[in-house]
Design a protein around this motif. Structure first.
Motif: not given
Length: 163
Positions: A2-6, A8-19, A22-24, A43-46
């Protein structure tokens, strides 16, 4: 899984690390490119705000052919060197376009799109296709997006080869 498709907000670089993490996790153990492209498109779209299209085009040996995506119906075939996607594929360099109307030869699949980023997908020197994102906002994508989406693209490319 299961993935929480929320978004990204806040620090964008950190958000991309999290994304990217999740992708991996999403592609772990799966080598089918259609399955992985479908899940990563969703995943990316949402996850990314201000995006109206996210998806893949695959190189068939002659041209790019639309693959799994999220958004409005898309152009089906794109010649290498044509538009933003074809330019990214031909040059094998990420194309970051602040205003698609100013890009020579832009192909308008969705009239609402104003900016675009396209990351080439290359494995062992072979062109696989591109990861394409569009936005209705001018200048939506920047260097943080480039780095983050290149990392997601790398996850996709690496998923195609069994460990």
């Amino acid at each position: 899984m299961s993935f929480d498709l929320v978004p990204l907000s806040g620090d964008r670089a950190e958000g991309y690390r999290e994304l990217t993490t999740q992708a991996a996790a999403l592609v772990t153990g799966e080598t089918d490119r259609i399955a992985n492209a479908a899940n990563l498109s969703a995943l990316v779209f949402h996850s990314l705000p201000g995006v109206n299209w996210a998806g893949f085009y695959f190189f068939d040996g002659h041209e790019l052919v639309v693959g799994p995506f999220q958004g409005k119906p898309a152009c089906v075939r794109i010649a290498l060197g044509s538009g933003v996607c074809g330019t990214a594929a031909a040059s094998r360099q990420t194309q970051l376009v602040a205003d698609v109307h100013a890009f020579p030869g832009h192909i308008a699949c969705d009239a609402d799109s104003r900016s675009e980023i396209v990351v080439p997908l290359v494995h062992d020197g072979t062109l696989i296709g591109v990861l394409d994102l569009d936005s209705p906002q001018p200048s939506r994508f920047d260097e943080i997006d480039r780095g983050g989406l290149e990392a997601v693209a790398e996850v996709f490319v690496n998923s195609l080869t069994p460990p």
